[in-house]
Design a protein around this motif. Sequence first.
Motif, PDB file in Angstrom:
ATOM      1  N   SER A 168       6.360   5.843   1.718  1.00 15.51           N
ATOM      2  CA  SER A 168       5.541   5.404   2.716  1.00 15.51           C
ATOM      3  C   SER A 168       4.032   4.877   2.508  1.00 15.51           C
ATOM      4  O   SER A 168       3.670   3.848   2.949  1.00 15.51           O
ATOM      5  CB  SER A 168       5.302   6.684   3.791  1.00 15.51           C
ATOM      6  OG  SER A 168       4.326   7.734   2.441  1.00 15.51           O
ATOM      7  N   GLU A 169       3.549   5.272   1.392  1.00 18.12           N
ATOM      8  CA  GLU A 169       2.395   4.665   1.138  1.00 18.12           C
ATOM      9  C   GLU A 169       2.558   3.218   0.592  1.00 18.12           C
ATOM     10  O   GLU A 169       1.434   2.310   0.798  1.00 18.12           O
ATOM     11  CB  GLU A 169       1.409   5.509  -0.448  1.00 18.12           C
ATOM     12  CG  GLU A 169       1.204   6.935  -0.150  1.00 18.12           C
ATOM     13  CD  GLU A 169       0.627   7.487  -1.146  1.00 18.12           C
ATOM     14  OE1 GLU A 169       0.375   6.994  -2.328  1.00 18.12           O
ATOM     15  OE2 GLU A 169       0.051   8.818  -0.843  1.00 18.12           O
ATOM     16  N   TRP A 170       3.551   2.874  -0.086  1.00 21.70           N
ATOM     17  CA  TRP A 170       3.815   1.561  -0.458  1.00 21.70           C
ATOM     18  C   TRP A 170       4.111   0.856   0.770  1.00 21.70           C
ATOM     19  O   TRP A 170       3.698  -0.356   0.600  1.00 21.70           O
ATOM     20  CB  TRP A 170       5.093   1.589  -1.655  1.00 21.70           C
ATOM     21  CG  TRP A 170       4.672   1.817  -2.958  1.00 21.70           C
ATOM     22  CD1 TRP A 170       4.928   2.846  -3.664  1.00 21.70           C
ATOM     23  CD2 TRP A 170       4.183   0.782  -3.877  1.00 21.70           C
ATOM     24  NE1 TRP A 170       4.565   2.754  -5.113  1.00 21.70           N
ATOM     25  CE2 TRP A 170       3.968   1.471  -5.073  1.00 21.70           C
ATOM     26  CE3 TRP A 170       3.697  -0.614  -3.831  1.00 21.70           C
ATOM     27  CZ2 TRP A 170       3.384   0.809  -6.177  1.00 21.70           C
ATOM     28  CZ3 TRP A 170       2.954  -1.099  -4.828  1.00 21.70           C
ATOM     29  CH2 TRP A 170       2.863  -0.590  -5.963  1.00 21.70           C
ATOM     30  N   ARG A 171       5.020   1.238   1.663  1.00 20.62           N
ATOM     31  CA  ARG A 171       5.131   0.511   2.646  1.00 20.62           C
ATOM     32  C   ARG A 171       3.735   0.147   3.651  1.00 20.62           C
ATOM     33  O   ARG A 171       3.558  -0.864   4.053  1.00 20.62           O
ATOM     34  CB  ARG A 171       6.161   1.216   3.896  1.00 20.62           C
ATOM     35  CG  ARG A 171       7.578   1.245   3.290  1.00 20.62           C
ATOM     36  CD  ARG A 171       8.351   2.062   4.421  1.00 20.62           C
ATOM     37  NE  ARG A 171       9.820   2.090   3.705  1.00 20.62           N
ATOM     38  CZ  ARG A 171      10.782   2.684   4.313  1.00 20.62           C
ATOM     39  NH1 ARG A 171      10.403   3.450   5.142  1.00 20.62           N
ATOM     40  NH2 ARG A 171      12.008   2.545   3.489  1.00 20.62           N
ATOM     41  N   TYR A 172       2.968   1.263   3.682  1.00 17.01           N
ATOM     42  CA  TYR A 172       1.534   0.889   4.214  1.00 17.01           C
ATOM     43  C   TYR A 172       0.921  -0.065   3.755  1.00 17.01           C
ATOM     44  O   TYR A 172       0.134  -1.099   4.176  1.00 17.01           O
ATOM     45  CB  TYR A 172       0.723   2.205   4.141  1.00 17.01           C
ATOM     46  CG  TYR A 172      -0.548   2.081   4.831  1.00 17.01           C
ATOM     47  CD1 TYR A 172      -0.848   2.194   6.390  1.00 17.01           C
ATOM     48  CD2 TYR A 172      -1.678   2.174   3.860  1.00 17.01           C
ATOM     49  CE1 TYR A 172      -2.089   2.098   6.983  1.00 17.01           C
ATOM     50  CE2 TYR A 172      -2.943   2.180   4.474  1.00 17.01           C
ATOM     51  CZ  TYR A 172      -3.096   1.828   5.829  1.00 17.01           C
ATOM     52  OH  TYR A 172      -4.333   1.693   6.365  1.00 17.01           O
ATOM     53  N   TRP A 173       0.715   0.026   2.139  1.00 10.29           N
ATOM     54  CA  TRP A 173      -0.177  -1.178   1.398  1.00 10.29           C
ATOM     55  C   TRP A 173       0.640  -2.365   1.795  1.00 10.29           C
ATOM     56  O   TRP A 173      -0.043  -3.616   1.954  1.00 10.29           O
ATOM     57  CB  TRP A 173       0.052  -0.670  -0.083  1.00 10.29           C
ATOM     58  CG  TRP A 173      -0.862  -1.649  -0.863  1.00 10.29           C
ATOM     59  CD1 TRP A 173      -2.178  -1.428  -1.257  1.00 10.29           C
ATOM     60  CD2 TRP A 173      -0.118  -2.910  -1.600  1.00 10.29           C
ATOM     61  NE1 TRP A 173      -2.654  -2.629  -1.942  1.00 10.29           N
ATOM     62  CE2 TRP A 173      -1.407  -3.253  -2.396  1.00 10.29           C
ATOM     63  CE3 TRP A 173       1.043  -3.418  -1.592  1.00 10.29           C
ATOM     64  CZ2 TRP A 173      -1.514  -4.547  -2.952  1.00 10.29           C
ATOM     65  CZ3 TRP A 173       1.232  -4.626  -2.433  1.00 10.29           C
ATOM     66  CH2 TRP A 173      -0.007  -5.116  -2.853  1.00 10.29           C
ATOM     67  N   ASN A 182       2.199  -3.579   4.207  1.00  9.40           N
ATOM     68  CA  ASN A 182       1.820  -4.198   5.526  1.00  9.40           C
ATOM     69  C   ASN A 182       0.712  -4.444   5.602  1.00  9.40           C
ATOM     70  O   ASN A 182       0.298  -5.434   6.360  1.00  9.40           O
ATOM     71  CB  ASN A 182       2.149  -2.945   6.688  1.00  9.40           C
ATOM     72  CG  ASN A 182       2.004  -3.226   8.061  1.00  9.40           C
ATOM     73  OD1 ASN A 182       2.586  -4.081   8.496  1.00  9.40           O
ATOM     74  ND2 ASN A 182       0.999  -2.348   8.660  1.00  9.40           N
ATOM     75  N   GLU A 183      -0.205  -3.857   4.874  1.00 13.93           N
ATOM     76  CA  GLU A 183      -1.721  -4.369   4.945  1.00 13.93           C
ATOM     77  C   GLU A 183      -1.799  -5.380   4.361  1.00 13.93           C
ATOM     78  O   GLU A 183      -2.904  -6.341   4.814  1.00 13.93           O
ATOM     79  CB  GLU A 183      -2.632  -2.996   4.440  1.00 13.93           C
ATOM     80  CG  GLU A 183      -2.692  -1.702   5.351  1.00 13.93           C
ATOM     81  CD  GLU A 183      -3.727  -2.178   6.705  1.00 13.93           C
ATOM     82  OE1 GLU A 183      -4.562  -2.681   6.094  1.00 13.93           O
ATOM     83  OE2 GLU A 183      -3.010  -1.736   7.583  1.00 13.93           O
TER      84      GLU A 183
END
Length: 326
Positions: A2-7, A9-10
């Motif tokens: 999820s952290e990778w996906r958030y990064w 996306n950002e």
Amino acid sequence: MSEWRYWLNEQRGTLMGLAIFIAMFAVYILNHPVGLTANVAQTAANKGVLLAFVAMAQALVVLTAGIDLSVGMIFILTNCIASYIVVGSIGMTTLGVVGTLLAGTACGAINGLLVIYGRLQPIVATISTGAIYFGVALTLRPFPGGGVNEALADALTGRLFGVIPASLVLLFAVVLIVWIPFRKSVLGRAAYAAGSSEPAAFMSGVPIKRGKFAAYCLGGLFAGMGGLFLTFFTYTGDAAYQSGSGYTLWSIAAVVLGGISLFGGRGSAIGAIFGAFAARTTGDMLFVFDVDPLWQPLLQGVVLLLAVSIGAIALFRVRNRLEWFQ
């Protein structure tokens, strides 16, 4: 995960800008008569860095949900100033460099004061100040002339170890020393918050005015860096209106190509750098493909229009999604 996906996306806009630049530069190099050589890389880097500084200046204002139509004129003004004072001994050259950068910062500060405390629309305020800055530049340099410390100019526009363009190292140092600390600071977060939702940021106690003012000041600083580097690149000062207007327009295209939202609050100055290199490569590609010079402005204008249109389409999608909840 999820952290990778958030990064991702950002950083999606920045990564898209990088991908566009790599694709365009690959086409350019594959069709270049001599391919990728140290000289070709040096020339491309120097021209790209010029636009990258102006694009970073534009990006900081756009992140606050504004737009700066004076960045090109600050770029020209500081070029003219540098051609007078970045000369002589090491001590005089150092003072000249500091003076040039302070002049750029002061221009950005004036813009910020007019927008934040004068409550003028950014586009109106910066059109007016841009005309003033160009008038001052034309007064200083009615004709091209002046000079610069050639040893310093050669060092910053040359190559390190005969391979690495020094201008890229300079740009990396500016990102590392100026942009990243600002991005992580309270003022940097305030600038982003002002662009995302100024009323919400105000209700949360975020120092909006200081954040926006810092963004405008840093924008002027980056434009001043561009003007200073132009002096190193050309060895002279020139109050060229067409050049200032061109860099202003292409800085907007670079911002859009770099994935920065024109509504503010989303994106990165690093994305603007990749967008600047991609935008600059369009001209090189037209040269490599031997396009008639009479057609080049038209085709570059089409590229600029497409870049802005892509950004506008993305913004309309966001606006429509927000309207669902009204």
